[in-house]
Design a protein around this motif. Structure first.
Motif, mmCIF file in Angstrom:
data_model
loop_
_atom_site.group_PDB
_atom_site.id
_atom_site.type_symbol
_atom_site.label_atom_id
_atom_site.label_comp_id
_atom_site.label_asym_id
_atom_site.label_seq_id
_atom_site.Cartn_x
_atom_site.Cartn_y
_atom_site.Cartn_z
ATOM 1 N N ASN A 273 24.587 1.580 -43.507
ATOM 2 C CA ASN A 273 25.734 0.802 -43.948
ATOM 3 C C ASN A 273 25.748 0.635 -45.464
ATOM 4 N N GLN A 274 24.576 0.429 -46.046
ATOM 5 C CA GLN A 274 24.508 0.303 -47.495
ATOM 6 C C GLN A 274 24.885 1.616 -48.170
ATOM 7 N N THR A 275 24.440 2.728 -47.580
ATOM 8 C CA THR A 275 24.767 4.040 -48.133
ATOM 9 C C THR A 275 26.268 4.276 -48.096
ATOM 10 N N ILE A 276 26.885 3.926 -46.973
ATOM 11 C CA ILE A 276 28.335 4.067 -46.841
ATOM 12 C C ILE A 276 29.038 3.236 -47.903
ATOM 13 N N LYS A 277 28.578 1.992 -48.079
ATOM 14 C CA LYS A 277 29.224 1.101 -49.037
ATOM 15 C C LYS A 277 29.079 1.614 -50.461
ATOM 16 N N LEU A 278 27.901 2.132 -50.799
ATOM 17 C CA LEU A 278 27.684 2.691 -52.129
ATOM 18 C C LEU A 278 28.629 3.850 -52.399
ATOM 19 N N ASP B 168 33.785 5.911 -54.787
ATOM 20 C CA ASP B 168 35.145 6.430 -54.634
ATOM 21 C C ASP B 168 36.182 5.421 -55.116
ATOM 22 N N SER B 169 35.899 4.131 -54.931
ATOM 23 C CA SER B 169 36.813 3.090 -55.405
ATOM 24 C C SER B 169 36.922 3.132 -56.924
ATOM 25 N N PHE B 170 35.803 3.392 -57.598
ATOM 26 C CA PHE B 170 35.822 3.525 -59.054
ATOM 27 C C PHE B 170 36.711 4.691 -59.468
ATOM 28 N N LYS B 171 36.610 5.802 -58.742
ATOM 29 C CA LYS B 171 37.445 6.966 -59.063
ATOM 30 C C LYS B 171 38.921 6.612 -58.945
ATOM 31 N N ILE C 57 35.822 -3.872 -47.096
ATOM 32 C CA ILE C 57 35.679 -2.876 -46.023
ATOM 33 C C ILE C 57 34.744 -1.760 -46.495
ATOM 34 N N PRO C 58 33.600 -1.572 -45.835
ATOM 35 C CA PRO C 58 32.600 -0.609 -46.326
ATOM 36 C C PRO C 58 33.051 0.844 -46.285
ATOM 37 N N GLU C 59 33.966 1.164 -45.360
ATOM 38 C CA GLU C 59 34.270 2.575 -45.101
ATOM 39 C C GLU C 59 35.369 3.175 -45.966
ATOM 40 N N ILE C 60 36.224 2.371 -46.593
ATOM 41 C CA ILE C 60 37.342 2.962 -47.328
ATOM 42 C C ILE C 60 37.412 2.462 -48.772
ATOM 43 N N PRO C 61 37.766 3.349 -49.702
ATOM 44 C CA PRO C 61 37.945 2.956 -51.098
ATOM 45 C C PRO C 61 39.027 1.886 -51.198
ATOM 46 N N SER C 62 38.732 0.822 -51.941
ATOM 47 C CA SER C 62 39.668 -0.292 -52.075
ATOM 48 C C SER C 62 39.702 -0.769 -53.516
ATOM 49 N N VAL C 63 40.907 -1.081 -53.996
ATOM 50 C CA VAL C 63 41.053 -1.612 -55.349
ATOM 51 C C VAL C 63 42.002 -2.797 -55.330
ATOM 52 N N SER D 167 35.025 -3.602 -55.484
ATOM 53 C CA SER D 167 33.967 -4.465 -54.972
ATOM 54 C C SER D 167 32.641 -4.165 -55.650
ATOM 55 N N SER D 168 31.866 -5.224 -55.892
ATOM 56 C CA SER D 168 30.500 -5.023 -56.347
ATOM 57 C C SER D 168 29.656 -4.782 -55.103
ATOM 58 N N PHE D 169 28.458 -4.244 -55.272
ATOM 59 C CA PHE D 169 27.635 -3.907 -54.102
ATOM 60 C C PHE D 169 27.236 -5.150 -53.324
ATOM 61 N N ASN D 170 26.896 -6.207 -54.036
ATOM 62 C CA ASN D 170 26.563 -7.464 -53.389
ATOM 63 C C ASN D 170 26.734 -8.594 -54.391
ATOM 64 N N ASP D 171 26.378 -9.796 -54.013
ATOM 65 C CA ASP D 171 26.566 -10.949 -54.882
ATOM 66 C C ASP D 171 25.636 -10.937 -56.093
#
Length: 213
Positions: free
Chosen positions: A120-125, A130-133, A163-169, A92-96
């Protein structure tokens, strides 16, 4: 959580010879599910286990309900240019308005001292980091069995990655619109190799990043 893309009335992309993305994504997902559950240190769930339509809201809801700490969505890519080939991994990108195309850009943005962000923004960042990793581990493994469409993890605003809380790919396993890759996607051996590559990427990430969960 393993998310086989599309399903039921939604076939996804369709190859020249009639291959349906929904079937390919489900088959690869089932192989991945089996591999993960054969590892005593991990457990996986699937948003769908059959040819059934599941809305995006339902997929996200299932992910929350199972308290999953990772999400991998499985797809097959498609393009008008039938010469396009290769596997891809998206986060996911941070926003549009802004996308992060490398870990360095994300790192610089995450630690930018003058940037004010709410919790919430901090969590998403952190989650995107982590998603990049996770994505990089998976991409590196896939590169050993298939060409890469791009050498780096890409970003997109796919809802399933929100989902802001978990790494997703989201893994685009190959181009179903390319005749040669469509043939590959129909072969059980290739499906198993893709599943194994994703599994190995998840395993490396889990061993280095999920020890305290």
């Amino acid at each position: 959580m393993i998310d086989p893309g599309h399903g039921g009335e939604d076939p996804g992309a369709i190859g020249k010879y009639g291959t349906l993305e929904k079937n390919v994504s489900l088959s690869i997902s089932k192989n991945l599910n089996k591999l993960i559950n054969s590892d005593k240190k991990m457990k996986s769930y699937m948003t769908r286990k059959e040819d059934k339509f599941i809305s995006l809201n339902e997929r996200l809801s299932k992910t929350y309900q199972t308290k999953a700490n990772l999400l991998v969505s499985i797809h097959a890519n498609s393009c008008r240019n039938r010469n396009a080939v290769g596997s891809s991994v998206f986060v996911s990108s941070f926003n549009d308005r802004r996308s992060f195309y490398s870990n360095n850009i994300l790192k610089d943005y995450f630690y930018f001292k003058n940037q004010k962000v709410n919790r919430n923004q901090t969590i998403k960042l952190k989650t995107i980091q982590d998603s990049f990793k996770l994505g990089n581990f998976i991409l590196k493994k896939i590169s050993k069995i298939n060409k890469l469409h791009k050498r780096e993890v890409e970003t997109a605003n796919f809802i399933i990655l929100g989902i802001p809380e978990i790494p997703s790919v989201l893994v685009e396993t190959a181009f179903i619109s390319n005749i040669e890759e469509e043939k590959k996607l129909n072969k059980l051996q290739f499906q198993k190799k893709i599943a194994e590559s994703i599994f190995q990427g998840i395993k490396i990430y889990s061993e280095t990043n999920l020890k305290n969960l």
